[in-house]
Design a protein around this motif. Structure first.
Motif, mmCIF file in Angstrom:
data_model
loop_
_atom_site.group_PDB
_atom_site.id
_atom_site.type_symbol
_atom_site.label_atom_id
_atom_site.label_comp_id
_atom_site.label_asym_id
_atom_site.label_seq_id
_atom_site.Cartn_x
_atom_site.Cartn_y
_atom_site.Cartn_z
ATOM 1 N N ALA A 55 0.828 -1.215 0.000
ATOM 2 C CA ALA A 55 0.000 0.000 0.000
ATOM 3 C C ALA A 55 0.859 1.261 0.000
ATOM 4 C CB ALA A 55 -0.942 -0.004 1.195
ATOM 5 N N ALA A 56 2.071 1.178 0.531
ATOM 6 C CA ALA A 56 2.956 2.349 0.542
ATOM 7 C C ALA A 56 3.308 2.782 -0.878
ATOM 8 C CB ALA A 56 4.224 2.049 1.335
ATOM 9 N N LEU A 57 3.471 1.823 -1.798
ATOM 10 C CA LEU A 57 3.729 2.182 -3.204
ATOM 11 C C LEU A 57 2.510 2.856 -3.811
ATOM 12 C CD1 LEU A 57 5.707 -0.689 -4.969
ATOM 13 C CD2 LEU A 57 6.500 1.545 -4.249
ATOM 14 N N PHE A 58 1.343 2.318 -3.518
ATOM 15 C CA PHE A 58 0.103 2.921 -4.010
ATOM 16 C C PHE A 58 0.014 4.361 -3.531
ATOM 17 C CE2 PHE A 58 -4.354 4.038 -3.757
ATOM 18 C CZ PHE A 58 -4.858 3.584 -4.974
ATOM 19 N N ASP A 59 0.255 4.578 -2.245
ATOM 20 C CA ASP A 59 0.184 5.927 -1.677
ATOM 21 C C ASP A 59 1.199 6.867 -2.322
ATOM 22 O OD1 ASP A 59 -1.822 5.017 0.007
ATOM 23 O OD2 ASP A 59 -0.475 4.750 1.734
ATOM 24 N N SER A 60 2.386 6.364 -2.615
ATOM 25 C CA SER A 60 3.448 7.197 -3.185
ATOM 26 C C SER A 60 3.210 7.557 -4.646
ATOM 27 C CB SER A 60 4.799 6.482 -3.077
ATOM 28 O OG SER A 60 5.175 6.322 -1.741
ATOM 29 N N TYR A 61 2.655 6.628 -5.425
ATOM 30 C CA TYR A 61 2.645 6.815 -6.875
ATOM 31 C C TYR A 61 1.264 6.916 -7.516
ATOM 32 C CZ TYR A 61 7.583 5.853 -6.534
ATOM 33 O OH TYR A 61 8.908 5.909 -6.206
ATOM 34 N N HIS A 62 0.205 6.783 -6.742
ATOM 35 C CA HIS A 62 -1.129 6.824 -7.339
ATOM 36 C C HIS A 62 -1.381 8.141 -8.075
ATOM 37 C CE1 HIS A 62 -5.454 7.559 -7.536
ATOM 38 N NE2 HIS A 62 -5.511 6.265 -7.820
ATOM 39 N N ALA A 63 -1.102 9.269 -7.440
ATOM 40 C CA ALA A 63 -1.380 10.572 -8.056
ATOM 41 C C ALA A 63 -0.571 10.764 -9.335
ATOM 42 C CB ALA A 63 -1.101 11.700 -7.068
ATOM 43 N N PHE B 183 -1.874 -1.055 -10.613
ATOM 44 C CA PHE B 183 -1.393 -1.446 -9.280
ATOM 45 C C PHE B 183 -1.718 -2.905 -8.965
ATOM 46 C CE2 PHE B 183 -0.936 3.117 -8.423
ATOM 47 C CZ PHE B 183 0.318 3.101 -7.838
ATOM 48 N N LEU B 184 -2.849 -3.380 -9.441
ATOM 49 C CA LEU B 184 -3.195 -4.785 -9.236
ATOM 50 C C LEU B 184 -2.195 -5.693 -9.961
ATOM 51 C CD1 LEU B 184 -5.124 -6.877 -8.067
ATOM 52 C CD2 LEU B 184 -6.539 -6.598 -10.106
ATOM 53 N N ILE B 185 -1.866 -5.328 -11.203
ATOM 54 C CA ILE B 185 -0.866 -6.094 -11.960
ATOM 55 C C ILE B 185 0.476 -6.040 -11.248
ATOM 56 C CG2 ILE B 185 0.474 -6.110 -14.108
ATOM 57 C CD1 ILE B 185 -2.170 -5.236 -15.528
ATOM 58 N N ALA B 186 0.875 -4.838 -10.802
ATOM 59 C CA ALA B 186 2.153 -4.699 -10.097
ATOM 60 C C ALA B 186 2.173 -5.564 -8.839
ATOM 61 C CB ALA B 186 2.396 -3.234 -9.745
ATOM 62 N N PHE B 187 1.075 -5.555 -8.096
ATOM 63 C CA PHE B 187 0.996 -6.366 -6.876
ATOM 64 C C PHE B 187 1.160 -7.845 -7.218
ATOM 65 C CE2 PHE B 187 -1.415 -8.830 -3.749
ATOM 66 C CZ PHE B 187 -0.772 -8.439 -2.587
ATOM 67 N N ARG B 188 0.467 -8.295 -8.252
ATOM 68 C CA ARG B 188 0.557 -9.708 -8.638
ATOM 69 C C ARG B 188 1.944 -10.087 -9.150
ATOM 70 N NH1 ARG B 188 -5.286 -9.951 -11.659
ATOM 71 N NH2 ARG B 188 -6.532 -10.148 -9.768
ATOM 72 N N ARG B 189 2.652 -9.145 -9.740
ATOM 73 C CA ARG B 189 3.978 -9.406 -10.316
ATOM 74 C C ARG B 189 5.125 -8.985 -9.402
ATOM 75 N NH1 ARG B 189 2.981 -7.143 -16.447
ATOM 76 N NH2 ARG B 189 1.422 -8.672 -17.047
ATOM 77 N N ARG B 190 4.832 -8.609 -8.178
ATOM 78 C CA ARG B 190 5.873 -8.071 -7.307
ATOM 79 C C ARG B 190 7.001 -9.062 -7.042
ATOM 80 N NH1 ARG B 190 1.863 -9.833 -4.001
ATOM 81 N NH2 ARG B 190 2.371 -10.480 -1.872
#
Length: 195
Positions: A26-34, A57-64
């Motif tokens: 979630a920290a990545l989402f918070d940092s880069y969503h905007a 973000f869903l793809i990134a999460f699945r491919r992390r």
């Protein structure tokens, strides 16, 4: 302040941590969503941006698990995923540029590109620029917009698109030349210096 920067957790560390603690992602989402939202919104319009950014973000999460942890900054990776998703919307993107070319005034989107867009409107170059962008190949347009409107370096754009650095340079050179030609040898992506 420099100490804070040194103590800051890198994106790679966040991704590594998320392998055992998925909520850490979630920290990545918070940092880069905007940032991703501005990029996608400019490319495709705000009506699809939120869904596409969430999908990225869903793809990134699945491919992390496959993320190369030697890269501390995940921004190119995330922008690469978003750019590939944008490719699915290529026809809609070209149609949007053509429709915007005929339309006035521009619906403003907050972000660094807002100043560029505002200057283009004021100069009357907007319809010509949008037309020029619609004529570029997808690859040339992706490189140009990543470098010009997302402030990516050539290396970051190459990582984001998973292409060689030389390909980025040649696509960018070709795209800039075509845009300048379409605008009568004026490059709207660079400020002219008087004197």
């Amino acid at each position: 302040m420099a100490t804070d920067a040194l103590n800051a957790v890198s994106d790679a560390e966040i991704i590594a941590s998320s392998l055992n603690d998925p909520e850490a992602f979630a920290a990545l989402f918070d940092s880069y969503h905007a940032m991703l939202y501005r990029y996608v919104s400019f490319r495709l319009g705000p009506e699809v941006a939120e869904d596409l950014v969430n999908e990225a973000f869903l793809i990134a999460f699945r491919r992390r698990r496959s993320y190369d942890l030697s890269y501390r900054d995940a921004r190119p990776w995330l922008l690469g995923i978003a750019t590939k998703l944008i490719a699915r919307y290529r026809r809609a993107e070209v149609s949007r540029y053509r429709a915007l070319e005929r339309q006035h005034p521009l619906q403003r989107v907050e972000g660094p590109e807002e100043a560029i867009t505002h200057d283009l409107i004021a100069a009357g170059a907007r319809p010509a620029l949008l037309h020029a962008l619609s004529l570029l190949s997808r690859g040339d347009r992706d490189v140009l917009l990543l470098v010009a409107w997302s402030d990516m370096t050539y290396d970051e754009a190459a990582r984001a698109l998973d292409i060689p650095l030389g390909t980025v340079k040649s696509r960018l050179n070709r795209a800039r030349r075509k845009v300048r030609d379409a605008l009568g040898d004026v490059n709207p992506l660079k400020e002219d210096s008087d004197g």
